[in-house]
Design an enzyme around this catalytic site. Structure first.
Site, PDB file in Angstrom:
ATOM      1  N   PRO A   1      -2.607  -1.654   2.760  1.00 23.24           N
ATOM      2  CA  PRO A   1      -2.824  -1.112   4.110  1.00 23.24           C
ATOM      3  C   PRO A   1      -1.962  -1.810   5.149  1.00 23.24           C
ATOM      4  CG  PRO A   1      -4.904  -1.511   2.983  1.00 23.24           C
ATOM      5  CD  PRO A   1      -3.843  -2.135   2.144  1.00 23.24           C
ATOM      6  N   GLU A   2      -1.622  -1.070   6.194  1.00 25.85           N
ATOM      7  CA  GLU A   2      -0.762  -1.607   7.246  1.00 25.85           C
ATOM      8  C   GLU A   2      -1.591  -2.033   8.445  1.00 25.85           C
ATOM      9  OE1 GLU A   2       3.024   0.097   7.598  1.00 25.85           O
ATOM     10  OE2 GLU A   2       2.891   1.173   5.711  1.00 25.85           O
TER      11      GLU A   2
ATOM     12  N   ARG B   1       9.596  -2.573  -2.855  1.00 22.86           N
ATOM     13  CA  ARG B   1       8.737  -1.557  -2.275  1.00 22.86           C
ATOM     14  C   ARG B   1       9.573  -0.301  -2.032  1.00 22.86           C
ATOM     15  NH1 ARG B   1       4.564  -3.994   0.481  1.00 22.86           N
ATOM     16  NH2 ARG B   1       3.609  -1.932   0.523  1.00 22.86           N
TER      17      ARG B   1
END
Length: 261
Positions: free
Chosen positions: A2-3, A250
């Protein structure tokens, strides 16, 4: 993982759920914390710092958690009788007589004195989810490795805390910067952090998570997760490629026309 916008929303939800009432359940199912029972204490609020959560207690301690890739905090009405919550994925249970917060598959947990919580965060850059993040420090951190790809550097939480793959892609697309351009070739460094801060705070403060301001399904990002679909600016198919060094690579989504090498 999550950001920052997600974590700020989680922090606000935990604060509301646990406010003003003593814990009737305070279980920490973590090997190093198994002997600690928080029952009877009160939460004085949860804050986020980048992707970290700090739940402060009225005895002068802070419960630090990190979701990593798979963790979540679920908030539900407190059941009577209490739910056993025996699943091995349950790592923490914090409940008042009204609401129960269940930490599932949490990737990190510490219990420290609140005055010492900065020690858990000292490796991080400025928090981009703050009301007024220190962008000068973020820019200075970015400049320590001028040959590094800008996309990889933005994902580095020691440069600035909060950006993940979504806001890496969305920020660089807005500025027409290729993710693999070296930091030395990027002139708008401060503007990149300012954009990431603005996009994440708008998402956290809005009715639903969105990197574009549009909450309709399929319209919450411009480039992230849209491989093969047309760029919303020029209609060129969006590409994705790994960025970073193994095993920490990523996915980076980008438009090859709007963001040329």
């Amino acid at each position: 993982m999550p950001e920052g916008d997600v974590l700020l929303r989680v922090a606000r939800r935990l604060s509301l759920a646990l406010s003003d009432r003593p814990l009737v359940r305070g279980e920490l199912r973590w090997p190093s914390l198994a002997g600690h029972d928080l029952t009877g204490l009160r939460s004085v609020g949860t804050v986020s710092y980048g992707k970290h959560l700090l739940t402060r207690l009225d005895d002068g301690r802070t419960l630090h958690t990190h979701l990593r890739m798979d963790g979540t905090w679920q908030v539900r009405h407190t059941a009577d009788p209490p739910e056993p919550l025996r699943r091995p994925t349950v790592r923490a249970v914090l409940g008042t007589d009204q609401w129960t917060c269940v930490g599932l598959q949490l990737g990190m947990m510490d219990l420290v004195r609140t005055r010492e919580e900065h020690g858990l965060l000292r490796h991080l850059g400025p928090d981009l989810m703050a009301d007024e993040p220190n962008l000068d420090i973020a820019v200075a951190n970015l400049g320590t490795d001028p040959d590094r790809a800008i996309g990889e550097a933005l994902l580095d939480q020691s440069v600035a805390a909060g950006i993940g793959t979504i806001y890496l892609a969305e920020t660089l697309w807005r500025h027409r910067v290729n993710p693999w351009r070296p930091v030395s070739g990027v002139s708008e460094r401060r503007e990149l952090f300012a954009t990431a801060h603005r996009l994440m705070r708008r998402s956290a403060d809005g009715p639903a998570l969105t990197a574009t301001g549009d909450t309709r399904a399929g319209y919450t990002t411009h480039v992230h997760g849209r491989e093969g679909r047309g760029c919303r600016r020029c209609r060129t198919p969006i590409l994705v490629a790994p960025i970073g060094v193994e095993p920490m690579t990523r996915p980076a989504y980008y438009c090859p026309t709007c963001q040329p090498d």
